[in-house]
Scaffold this active site. Sequence first.
Site, PDB file in Angstrom:
ATOM      1  N   ARG A 263      10.127  -5.246  -7.670  1.00 21.68           N
ATOM      2  CA  ARG A 263       8.835  -4.538  -7.485  1.00 21.68           C
ATOM      3  C   ARG A 263       8.255  -4.020  -8.809  1.00 21.68           C
ATOM      4  O   ARG A 263       7.568  -2.999  -8.833  1.00 21.68           O
ATOM      5  CB  ARG A 263       8.963  -3.371  -6.487  1.00 21.68           C
ATOM      6  CG  ARG A 263       9.498  -3.767  -5.139  1.00 21.68           C
ATOM      7  CD  ARG A 263       8.545  -4.619  -4.315  1.00 21.68           C
ATOM      8  NE  ARG A 263       9.234  -5.103  -3.147  1.00 21.68           N
ATOM      9  CZ  ARG A 263       9.873  -6.295  -3.105  1.00 21.68           C
ATOM     10  NH1 ARG A 263       9.866  -7.129  -4.139  1.00 21.68           N
ATOM     11  NH2 ARG A 263      10.503  -6.656  -2.015  1.00 21.68           N
TER      12      ARG A 263
ATOM     13  N   SER B  56       6.817  -0.095   2.734  1.00 24.63           N
ATOM     14  CA  SER B  56       8.030   0.655   2.392  1.00 24.63           C
ATOM     15  C   SER B  56       7.689   1.751   1.391  1.00 24.63           C
ATOM     16  O   SER B  56       7.026   1.497   0.391  1.00 24.63           O
ATOM     17  CB  SER B  56       9.078  -0.274   1.767  1.00 24.63           C
ATOM     18  OG  SER B  56       9.514  -1.202   2.728  1.00 24.63           O
TER      19      SER B  56
ATOM     20  N   GLU C 109       8.580   3.263  -4.019  1.00 27.91           N
ATOM     21  CA  GLU C 109       7.936   1.954  -4.177  1.00 27.91           C
ATOM     22  C   GLU C 109       6.413   2.157  -4.111  1.00 27.91           C
ATOM     23  O   GLU C 109       5.649   1.534  -4.839  1.00 27.91           O
ATOM     24  CB  GLU C 109       8.384   1.000  -3.066  1.00 27.91           C
ATOM     25  CG  GLU C 109       7.695  -0.349  -3.159  1.00 27.91           C
ATOM     26  CD  GLU C 109       8.275  -1.392  -2.213  1.00 27.91           C
ATOM     27  OE1 GLU C 109       9.496  -1.392  -1.977  1.00 27.91           O
ATOM     28  OE2 GLU C 109       7.484  -2.206  -1.709  1.00 27.91           O
TER      29      GLU C 109
HETATM   30  C1  LIG Z   1       2.213  -2.919   6.828  1.00 27.67           C
HETATM   31  C2  LIG Z   1       2.610  -3.165   5.414  1.00 27.67           C
HETATM   32  C3  LIG Z   1       3.634  -4.047   5.134  1.00 27.67           C
HETATM   33  C4  LIG Z   1       4.010  -4.288   3.803  1.00 27.67           C
HETATM   34  N1  LIG Z   1       5.023  -5.169   3.571  1.00 27.67           N
HETATM   35  C5  LIG Z   1       5.398  -5.427   2.281  1.00 27.67           C
HETATM   36  C6  LIG Z   1       6.441  -6.349   2.005  1.00 27.67           C
HETATM   37  O1  LIG Z   1       7.020  -6.980   2.902  1.00 27.67           O
HETATM   38  N2  LIG Z   1       6.788  -6.554   0.706  1.00 27.67           N
HETATM   39  C7  LIG Z   1       6.155  -5.903  -0.319  1.00 27.67           C
HETATM   40  O2  LIG Z   1       6.504  -6.140  -1.481  1.00 27.67           O
HETATM   41  N3  LIG Z   1       5.151  -5.025  -0.077  1.00 27.67           N
HETATM   42  C8  LIG Z   1       4.762  -4.766   1.191  1.00 27.67           C
HETATM   43  N4  LIG Z   1       3.756  -3.871   1.430  1.00 27.67           N
HETATM   44  C9  LIG Z   1       3.147  -3.121   0.311  1.00 27.67           C
HETATM   45  C10 LIG Z   1       1.870  -3.766  -0.279  1.00 27.67           C
HETATM   46  O3  LIG Z   1       1.228  -4.547   0.688  1.00 27.67           O
HETATM   47  C11 LIG Z   1       2.184  -4.632  -1.505  1.00 27.67           C
HETATM   48  O4  LIG Z   1       2.743  -3.846  -2.531  1.00 27.67           O
HETATM   49  C12 LIG Z   1       0.941  -5.327  -2.037  1.00 27.67           C
HETATM   50  O5  LIG Z   1       1.331  -6.311  -2.953  1.00 27.67           O
HETATM   51  C13 LIG Z   1      -0.083  -4.389  -2.679  1.00 27.67           C
HETATM   52  O6  LIG Z   1      -1.277  -5.118  -2.917  1.00 27.67           O
HETATM   53  P1  LIG Z   1      -2.691  -4.386  -3.014  1.00 27.67           P
HETATM   54  O7  LIG Z   1      -3.684  -5.393  -3.429  1.00 27.67           O
HETATM   55  O8  LIG Z   1      -3.006  -3.665  -1.761  1.00 27.67           O
HETATM   56  O9  LIG Z   1      -2.422  -3.377  -4.205  1.00 27.67           O
HETATM   57  P2  LIG Z   1      -2.797  -1.820  -4.285  1.00 27.67           P
HETATM   58  O10 LIG Z   1      -2.087  -1.083  -3.219  1.00 27.67           O
HETATM   59  O11 LIG Z   1      -4.246  -1.661  -4.369  1.00 27.67           O
HETATM   60  O12 LIG Z   1      -2.139  -1.452  -5.695  1.00 27.67           O
HETATM   61  C14 LIG Z   1      -0.730  -1.473  -5.855  1.00 27.67           C
HETATM   62  C15 LIG Z   1      -0.410  -1.449  -7.356  1.00 27.67           C
HETATM   63  O13 LIG Z   1      -0.858  -2.673  -7.926  1.00 27.67           O
HETATM   64  C16 LIG Z   1      -1.800  -2.433  -8.982  1.00 27.67           C
HETATM   65  N5  LIG Z   1      -2.821  -3.466  -8.895  1.00 27.67           N
HETATM   66  C17 LIG Z   1      -3.481  -3.903  -7.796  1.00 27.67           C
HETATM   67  N6  LIG Z   1      -4.315  -4.908  -8.100  1.00 27.67           N
HETATM   68  C18 LIG Z   1      -4.192  -5.122  -9.434  1.00 27.67           C
HETATM   69  C19 LIG Z   1      -4.800  -6.015 -10.370  1.00 27.67           C
HETATM   70  N7  LIG Z   1      -5.698  -6.923  -9.993  1.00 27.67           N
HETATM   71  N8  LIG Z   1      -4.427  -5.915 -11.657  1.00 27.67           N
HETATM   72  C20 LIG Z   1      -3.515  -5.009 -12.082  1.00 27.67           C
HETATM   73  N9  LIG Z   1      -2.919  -4.143 -11.257  1.00 27.67           N
HETATM   74  C21 LIG Z   1      -3.245  -4.196  -9.944  1.00 27.67           C
HETATM   75  C22 LIG Z   1      -2.339  -1.019  -8.733  1.00 27.67           C
HETATM   76  O14 LIG Z   1      -2.749  -0.401  -9.928  1.00 27.67           O
HETATM   77  C23 LIG Z   1      -1.136  -0.328  -8.117  1.00 27.67           C
HETATM   78  O15 LIG Z   1      -0.289   0.161  -9.129  1.00 27.67           O
HETATM   79  C24 LIG Z   1       3.353  -3.607   2.747  1.00 27.67           C
HETATM   80  C25 LIG Z   1       2.299  -2.735   3.031  1.00 27.67           C
HETATM   81  C26 LIG Z   1       1.934  -2.502   4.352  1.00 27.67           C
HETATM   82  C27 LIG Z   1       0.797  -1.566   4.638  1.00 27.67           C
END
Ligand SMILES: Cc1cc2nc3c(=O)[nH]c(=O)nc-3n(C[C@H](O)[C@H](O)[C@H](O)COP(=O)(O)OP(=O)(O)OC[C@H]3O[C@@H](n4cnc5c(N)ncnc54)[C@H](O)[C@@H]3O)c2cc1C
Length: 307
Positions: free
Chosen positions: A178, A228, A299
């Site tokens: 992560r 998580s 996380e």
């Molecule tokens: C129901 C549910 C299930 C999930 N299951 C999983 C799972 O199985 N495995 C898992 O790993 N995660 C899981 N997640 C967590 C989450 O979905 C992941 O971490 C996902 O990759 C975050 O993507 P996001 O675009 O929403 O990022 P955000 O939540 O918007 O940001 C997360 C981080 O990424 C950075 N970021 C986002 N976009 C960029 C970009 N373009 N450039 C640079 N930095 C950036 C942000 O600054 C921040 O630090 C889950 C979440 C939910 C709600």
Amino acid sequence: MVDFNELRSVVRGRVVLDVPMNQYTSMRVGGTCACMFTPADTDDILKFIAWSKDTGQRYFVMGSGTNLIVREGGVRYPVIRIKHTLDSMEIESEDKGAVRLRAGAGMPVAELVRYCADRGLSGTELLAGIPGTVGGAVFMNAGTGEGSVADVVEAVTFIERSGRTKTYGRDEMGFGYRTCRALSASSIVVSAVLALRSADATKVQKKVETVLKVKAQTQPLNKPSCGSIFKNPASGVKAWKLLEEAGMRGVRVRGAMYSELHTNFIVNTGSAAAGDVLALINAGIEKVREKSGVRLELEAVIIGDES
Ligand SMILES: Cc1cc2nc3c(=O)[nH]c(=O)nc-3n(C[C@H](O)[C@H](O)[C@H](O)COP(=O)(O)OP(=O)(O)OC[C@H]3O[C@@H](n4cnc5c(N)ncnc54)[C@H](O)[C@@H]3O)c2cc1C
């Protein structure tokens, strides 16, 4: 004080002031952000960066906010939102079954997985059911026990705070559990090239369906959450197990609750405030430390001011 209205004359994308972050994050908590900028394209990001350097303004990059908890005091600096922009997808090369696909950072992972399954491209199945964008998935090296983004990414293009655009191969990205060492908090991922293989579309679709089915059975998908809350410790014991042994299953602080289905998820039962979620996080850390001596690591990403 920087006047964020000025930004409208600098960039072409959308600039909105005083945006309630509970409407832009899957946890559905948090105060307002002073300024939300949705860039029109990569060039617009470069203009924004030049402006942020000139004004000495910090910023935060978000994808679709599925791993974010925003405190009640909100965010006083601009948030660049990459969802609904930079969402192109293009096959760059196909050679003897090896397919290189470039996905924009704003592409929803769910759409990417569907696109690949429809075309019989194997590699992204392990990302099925992970909400969020490609950029967020790269930054977080999102994944499951089966594997993570690092297993499918060939190269990542990102913009640094200096305004330099870099393309790094997978090995230069420094992916860990992560984490991604090459990206700092101000780096902006704009696209990623994925290394896929041609495969039987029915088999790929079946694998995706199986992964989605398992997630639906084991994760509380019917309630707002940010996935998580804690990372699994290096010892190999799962965070949910440590939380369960520490008695956190079903424990609430007002509208926030450790899920009864998956104890490493905190769900918003409808009326939670960021403070309730944070109080539960602290309680979880404390109880696990008391019970098993393990220090849980977050996380989820927390931003913003206390109220
Ligand atoms: C129901 C549910 C299930 C999930 N299951 C999983 C799972 O199985 N495995 C898992 O790993 N995660 C899981 N997640 C967590 C989450 O979905 C992941 O971490 C996902 O990759 C975050 O993507 P996001 O675009 O929403 O990022 P955000 O939540 O918007 O940001 C997360 C981080 O990424 C950075 N970021 C986002 N976009 C960029 C970009 N373009 N450039 C640079 N930095 C950036 C942000 O600054 C921040 O630090 C889950 C979440 C939910 C709600």
